[in-house]
Scaffold this motif. Structure first.
Motif: not given
Length: 386
Positions: A358-378
């Motif tokens: 969980l602490e290593e999830v990088n929002p920049d890996w995500m292909r879609f903007p909404i997944d990047r937003f979700v990754a930032q808030n996990l």
């Protein structure tokens, strides 16, 4: 702010391509790029504005283009547009917004000896019309000017907007969602908004108000710039995704796959909802298809539903609404890997599931903007289910 602008001191400064700009002494900023005033205008507004607009017209070539410029400044962009109209044989109906036109002395000091003679003659005509001294109505360039603020200009519908206000740091009131929304309301379908600015906040605010935004290479001295298109939404696309935790809740499942445009990236497991399907039912169906089984999966709670505008990455006329649920996996084997990723051709399918701390999830890996937003808030959202 307006009173401050009335008392500006403006002085000429040469730029890298040999063309002049004006520097506002009090702010330490210039009307054009110091890396090339003429080069910037041609790249940002002609190539990525007028040329791009006419290239999108795949049917009969248009005979008239409605052009809005917010921030006329020296009149250089307008003069280049006039030249473009003559070369294309396409008449431009131009509206220019500039509350503080240059004086004749400032204009002559700026471009009297440095610009091409024919181009500068057009600049002079534009500035004379802007000051109300003449009417500009040539065969290919018909113009009217609004020496007031954007909000009071009363501009009608247009096809292309040159957005050349000073940067958000100097004129924050010109870079708001309200302004972008008003501009969109006045834009014809397929119309373009082009600007030198590439700030993330500006891009996000354009997207939030309904523009279809693209980052493209910028002029010399700038890595990127923004071009936005008015693409009306024709339908909504409902999608359901899972935030799947491993048995110890230390890792989350992410999928790596090839998308319809051929790109490879990360996303959270899940996909589109079918007509009449409930979000949780759709999620379980997608998990069955992507993971091979739903055995050992337990739905814990709703995590998030999209609360800002998101346009489909693959179909510009669709809006995506995504629903995320927390799931508990009781089986580490829900993760699996494609054994052939290095040998896969560009057109081959690719799908694999990976546990990521969980602490290593990088929002920049995500292909879609909404997944990047979700990754930032996990991390913040995890506290709500513990």
């Amino acid at each position: 702010m307006l009173a401050e602008r009335r008392n500006w001191t403006r002085r000429v400064r040469m730029t890298s391509d040999g063309s002049p700009t004006l520097e506002v002494v009090e702010w330490g900023v210039c009307y054009h790029s110091v890396h090339g005033a003429l080069t910037e205008s041609q790249h940002v507004f002609i190539k990525n504005g007028l040329d791009r607009w006419i290239e999108q017209r795949t049917q009969e070539a248009p005979t008239t283009l409605r052009l809005l410029e917010v921030g006329v400044g020296t009149g250089l962009n307008a003069a280049l547009a006039w030249e473009w109209a003559e070369a294309q044989g396409c008449k431009i109906e131009y509206d220019g917004v500039e509350p503080f036109p240059l004086s004749e002395a400032e204009l002559l000091a700026w471009g009297g000896s440095e610009l091409d003679e024919e181009l500068f003659a057009k600049v002079v005509s534009i500035n004379q019309a802007m000051r109300g001294e003449t009417v500009l109505d040539s065969p290919f360039f018909q113009a009217q000017f609004h020496c007031t603020t954007w909000q009071n200009a009363g501009v009608s519908e247009y096809d292309v907007c040159f957005y050349d206000a000073f940067a958000p740091e100097q004129q924050p009131e010109m870079w708001t969602r309200d302004v972008f929304e008003q501009l969109l309301e006045r834009t014809g379908s397929g119309g373009l908004f082009t600007t030198y600015c590439a700030k993330g906040r500006v891009r996000r605010d354009l997207e939030a108000t309904g523009w279809c935004v693209e980052r493209v290479p910028g002029p010399p001295g700038k890595r990127e710039m923004l071009v936005a298109e008015c693409v009306p939404i024709q339908q909504k696309n409902m999608r359901s995704y899972g935030l799947i935790l491993n048995p110890k809740r230390t890792h989350i499942l992410v999928s790596k796959e090839r998308f319809p445009d051929g790109s490879v990236g990360w996303k959270f497991p899940g996909g589109g909802m079918e007509p009449g399907e409930q979000p949780e039912d759709a999620l379980m169906r997608e998990c069955r298809e992507e993971l091979g089984t739903t055995d050992g999966l337990e739905v814990l709670a709703h995590a998030y539903t999209t609360d800002f505008f998101v346009r489909s990455a693959f179909r510009k006329d669709e809006q995506v609404i995504s629903i995320y649920h927390w799931l508990q996996s009781h089986d580490e084997n829900h993760a699996w890997w494609d054994e052939r990723p290095q040998s896969l051709a560009a057109e081959d399918a690719l799908l694999e599931m990976n546990w990521v701390a969980l602490e290593e999830v990088n929002p920049d890996w995500m292909r879609f903007p909404i997944d990047r937003f979700v990754a930032q808030n996990l991390s913040a959202w995890m506290k709500l289910i513990r």
